[in-house]
Design an enzyme around this catalytic site. Structure first.
Site, PDB file in Angstrom:
ATOM      1  CD  GLU A 162      -4.522   3.952  -1.784  1.00 29.68           C
ATOM      2  OE1 GLU A 162      -5.268   3.981  -2.778  1.00 29.68           O
ATOM      3  OE2 GLU A 162      -4.853   4.338  -0.646  1.00 29.68           O
ATOM      4  CG  ASP A 188      -1.895   1.151   1.185  1.00 38.41           C
ATOM      5  OD1 ASP A 188      -1.532   2.237   1.650  1.00 38.41           O
ATOM      6  OD2 ASP A 188      -3.020   0.963   0.696  1.00 38.41           O
ATOM      7  CG  ASP A 190      -3.205   8.125 -13.001  1.00 38.98           C
ATOM      8  OD1 ASP A 190      -3.928   8.641 -13.865  1.00 38.98           O
ATOM      9  OD2 ASP A 190      -3.664   7.569 -11.980  1.00 38.98           O
ATOM     10  CG  ASN A 231      -4.229  10.821  -6.157  1.00 37.28           C
ATOM     11  OD1 ASN A 231      -3.404  10.829  -7.065  1.00 37.28           O
ATOM     12  ND2 ASN A 231      -4.902   9.731  -5.834  1.00 37.28           N
TER      13      ASN A 231
END
Length: 970
Positions: free
Chosen positions: A892, A849, A866, A857
């Site tokens: 993620e 993770d 991304d 983000n």
């Protein structure tokens, strides 16, 4: 002699015994002043603040203020009203009002002045109490009326409005209490005169009992309507300024004051909580009891939550000599002796008495035992052994009397008058004033004695810091414990009255001496215990074991423990873990002293902890069973675009669908488990653990229905799962009508070509007779052209087949990273798990993770996110072997399946990945960007199904996150 009274067995929990949690702006509240609290029918808790309405799901706050969604003219929210039909009404600054119905906001016209309270009466009219504007009524037909001094309502400040069971409406105002009949077209407002027993003062709060009695909170105390008059409710409330009132489910009255905290009037009398007891602020503005019976107290400094719990505590606040408790013993007279690091106490009939020590100094007690004559033997930390009779010391033994050590941790008086003494220097048998010592040379596995037990057959069981032993026929025989994960400490023993088996509490879990087969069996980590250092064992009606530890108290079924150690129950043991969230002042129990826990004759269980005695009555556990939490779908996004409602249509080409959900329970929200299923994609339920987001990528066009269910561990799943339906629109060439149209067009073209050819053949038929050779050549040419048409048709069919295969590949591959998606990975995991089990090979699963990915983000953009996902995917590909399987798990998270890999090898792979990620350069992506990840790694050893492997890796990943992130747990 000093005595202290406490309520251990009271049916009503004292305020000081409630478990307390606080929420402030640090936890997500927009403002620390809480003006009102309510709970909507769907289960959300709502807090009214000056910076908007905060909706709480147990983990996170959603904020609603001055937005187009709410239509409110200002952030400040002062009042809530939950109507009988479930509508939630909000009122606040600038007279702003809104209604929330089925999750949708409706704007109501503002009235221009601060709203203090709202009420929808029995006829459906809406009443608004204001700060300076008097009283407003909004009728069902939309007519708004204002009532002020010209209408007989002299005060312009109205604090509260309440409708009683008879239909009359009562107004708490700045200048007394008013009432009127709302059914009258022109209401007549009547002031309650002082000769009725109510002083002419500011009235801030109103409440009504289940019997219909009106309670009035004023600047000078609380009054109760008694017939046509009013009388003070309680003499100790006289002169206290009351801000709010609430009656809980037991009809106990909670009183929020202006500057004296919160009070409760119950069968325990009048109690009080202030900042000294953990209240965020002494100004209490709001009170609420939720559906799980927790009490929420809104103050000027945040929210305090009070929750009744299975455990209560006996501490210095109730008269205990010290909070560091080492040993507990119930005497035959019913009293309970408690040994602490700073003295002894005797508890009897809700009274705590101090027990004198040597020369008036407190005894630092380590062990307790009752002799055959009823005398109490006390082992101390530095003063040897003391013998008490009638609370007075009658004998004392220490080094001067021949004792090998003054640190005595275990005592065992026997029927023959002897007393066995376990100290830090060995084992001693005291009889008739004479001492006989036993040491390692005599067969003891170690000199540090921690526990003693005599079984009915006369054998003496000895626990030490280096193993265990049995004394029989004058000889000490060590127990072979090293084979059980190298057991060192034996902290305690337990033997049921009707069983020859002996249970040992050790630093490697429970050990069971199987008397029938004369073998020792283990119940430890491999058998499902969450940890393996167990201090004490007490039994609940020979049905459950309660096990104390450094991390709380475990409860397991005795029959399961026997069956698992026998091998007749091939599964991991089910357990319940109790800790601070269950009322324990501290989850850290104490061990290495005897006895460290006691089962009382009343059925109550007492445990020695570092913060007093933790007490539980198992018969009350049913009162604290956590019900299945209601579950809601909170937020839906498709390629970053948010959608609302219960259904949506997503545009063609939608790549990523994320659904966020929550179980609305506030008892232990972090322990709620979730499972989801996307009908139209998933064949079975997908276990999500505590995760609250499900993400799908590259779904094929079509209709889907997402369902989510919630449950507490070992509890039932939601009877009514939350649902959300959506449709992904197809692109033009994916639409059925387009494909059909193209097929028909091709068919028509073939027909036209065929007819044209046939016409040509007929036209030239007459010439064939004359020019056979030429026509034969022409026919051959036509045949060639027809073959070309067939070839083109076959090529078109092959192209369509390849396109279909490409679509199928997209459904199994993550379009962003190029890794396998969750669906493909689950199929490979099932196959590899079965293969590893068949070949008896290790199989390692890693869950990865990205730390603080949402922050990446939010700070840099989703495009940057991304890039991070793709670079991490590239790093994983570079580090993987050909036989390894990697996938984007969702969002993620990534998953890595390592066949033929041990747990240690899996950790090495994770560390390489973690260091590799730390060495990646991100400045070309975003200046200042750093990326780390947390890893949970688990192996299939001892697991029967791959779901358990996922659950174990997920738990370890959660542990890595909780311990600070950027680390590997496994």
């Amino acid at each position: 002699m000093m005595m202290s009274s406490f309520q251990v067995w009271a049916r009503t929990t004292p305020l000081t015994d409630y478990f307390r949690e606080s929420l402030t702006t640090r936890d997500g509240l927009p403002h620390n002043t809480i003006n009102a609290i309510t709970q909507s029918n769907d289960g959300y808790l709502w807090f009214a603040t000056w910076e908007g309405a905060a909706r709480y799901d147990g983990r996170n706050f959603s904020l609603f203020g001055r937005t187009a969604e709410t239509g409110l003219p200002d952030l400040g929210i002062r009042a809530f009203h939950l109507a009988s039909n479930g509508d939630l009404l909000l009122g606040g600054s600038r007279g702003g009002m809104a209604l929330v119905k089925d999750g949708q906001w409706q704007h109501l016209p503002a009235i221009g002045t601060l709203i203090n309270d709202l009420l929808r009466d029995h006829q459906g009219d809406l009443w608004m109490a204001t700060e300076g504007g008097g009283l407003f009524r909004l009728s069902q037909d939309g007519i708004r009326t204002q009532f002020t001094a010209k209408d007989g309502l002299r005060p312009s400040v109205i604090y509260r409005v309440l409708q009683d069971k008879e239909g009359l409406i009562w107004l708490a105002t700045q200048q007394g209490l008013y009432w009127f009949d709302p059914k009258m077209p022109n209401p007549v407002f009547t002031l309650v005169a002082t000769d009725a027993g109510l002083p002419l003062t500011s009235v801030f709060a109103l409440a009504q009992t289940a019997a219909g009695e009106l309670l009035v909170g004023t600047e000078q105390g609380v009054f109760k309507k008694d017939g046509s008059g009013f009388a003070p409710l309680h003499p100790q409330l006289a002169g206290i300024a009351v801000a709010t009132l609430m009656l809980d489910q037991q009809q106990h009255l909670w009183i929020g004051t202006i500057n004296r905290g919160v009070m409760r009037l119950s069968d325990l009398g009048l109690e009080q909580l202030t900042v000294n007891e953990g209240l965020p602020n002494n100004r209490v503005l709001a009170l609420w009891q939720d559906k799980e019976l927790s009490i929420w107290i809104g103050t000027n400094g945040g929210v305090l939550r009070l929750r009744d719990t299975p455990f209560t505590n006996l501490t210095t606040a109730k008269g205990l000599a010290d909070n560091y408790v080492r040993t507990i013993l119930q005497h035959q007279d019913g009293s309970v002796w408690v040994g602490t690091s700073n003295g002894l106490n005797r508890v009897l009939r809700q009274q705590i008495d101090p027990v004198p020590g040597l020369d008036g100094n407190p005894v630092s007690a380590l062990s307790l035992a009752q002799g055959q004559d009823g005398d109490i033997w006390v082992g101390s930390y530095a003063e040897g052994v003391l013998r008490y009779r009638n609370n007075q010391i009658i004998e004392h033994y220490d080094r001067a009397d021949g004792l090998v050590s003054n640190e005595v941790r275990a005592l065992l008086p026997l029927a023959d008058g002897s007393v066995w003494i376990g100290s830090s220097g060995g084992l001693t048998r005291l009889k008739d004033g004479q001492m006989q010592h036993y040491h390692v040379a005599d067969g003891l596995p170690g000199e540090f004695i921690t526990a003693l037990h005599q079984s009915p057959d006369g054998r003496l069981w000895i626990g030490t810091g280096s193993g265990g032993a049995v004394y029989e026929n004058g000889k000490i025989q060590p127990l072979a414990l090293q084979q059980h994960d190298d057991v060192h400490y034996v902290f305690g023993f337990y033997q049921a009255a009707n069983s020859a088996d002996v249970w040992l509490a050790t630093d490697r879990g429970l050990l069971r001496f199987d008397a029938a087969n004369k073998v020792i069996k283990q119940l430890g980590l491999a058998q499902g215990l969450p940890f393996d250092k167990i201090f004490a064992i007490v039994a609940e009606q020979d049905q459950y074991f309660w096990l104390s530890s450094n991390r709380g108290v475990l409860r397991i079924r005795q029959q399961d423990a026997v069956a698992i150690t026998n091998g007749s129950l091939p599964k991991l043991v089910n357990y319940e873990l109790y800790g601070e969230s269950d009322g324990m002042q501290s989850a850290q129990c104490n061990g290495g002293s005897m006895p460290a826990a006691a089962a009382l004759n009343s059925g109550a269980l007492w445990f020695a902890t570092s913060q007093g005695v933790a007490m539980v009555e198992p018969s009350r556990l049913a009162d604290f069973v956590v019900k299945t939490p209601p579950v809601v779908v909170q937020q839906i996004s498709a390629d970053g675009q948010l959608y609302a409602g219960s259904a949506a249509r997503f545009p063609p080409g939608t790549r990523r669908v994320a659904l966020q959900f929550a179980g609305l329970s506030y008892v232990m929200p972090t322990r709620i488990q979730y499972r989801t299923q996307l009908l139209g994609f998933d064949q079975h339920w997908v276990e999500r653990g505590p995760q609250q987001v499900a993400e799908y990528t590259n779904l094929a066009p079509g209709a889907y229905r997402f369902v989510v269910s919630a449950a507490y561990p070992d509890g039932d799943w939601s009877a009514e799962p939350a649902q959300f339906e959506f449709v992904i629109e197809p692109r033009l060439w994916q639409r059925t009508d387009f494909i059909v149209s193209v097929g028909l067009a091709l068919l028509l073209l073939l027909v036209l070509v065929y007819r044209a050819r046939m016409l040509s053949v007929r036209h030239n038929e007459m010439r064939l007779r004359q020019q056979v050779s030429e026509k034969t050549a022409a026919l051959q040419q036509q045949a060639t052209e027809l073959r070309q048409v067939v070839t083109e048709k076959s090529a078109l069919a092959e192209q369509l087949r390849q396109q279909a295969e490409a679509f199928a590949l997209q459904a199994r591959e993550d379009g962003l990273t190029g890794l396998a998606n969750r669906r493909a990975f689950d199929e490979q995991l099932a196959a590899e798990f079965a293969r590893a089990a068949r070949l008896q090979q290790p199989l390692c699963l890693v869950l990865i993770d990205i730390d603080y990915f949402k922050r990446i983000n939010d700070t840099y953009s989703h495009l940057t996110g991304d890039v991070v996902l793709k670079r991490l995917a590239g790093l994983i590909k570079a580090q993987c072997r050909d036989i390894d399987i990697s996938a984007r798990w969702g969002g993620e998270e990534f998953a890595l399946l390592l066949p033929q890999t041990s747990l240690e090898q899996g950790r090495e792979v994770c560390e390489r990945l973690r260091h590799g990620l730390a060495q990646l350069e991100w400045q070309d992506v975003a200046p200042g960007l750093t990326v780390t990840a947390s890893f949970g790694v688990a192996v299939n050893t001892g697991l029967l199904h791959y779901d358990k492997l996922i659950s174990r890796a997920d738990t370890l990943l959660y542990q890595a996150k909780a311990q600070g992130r950027d680390q590997v747990c496994g």
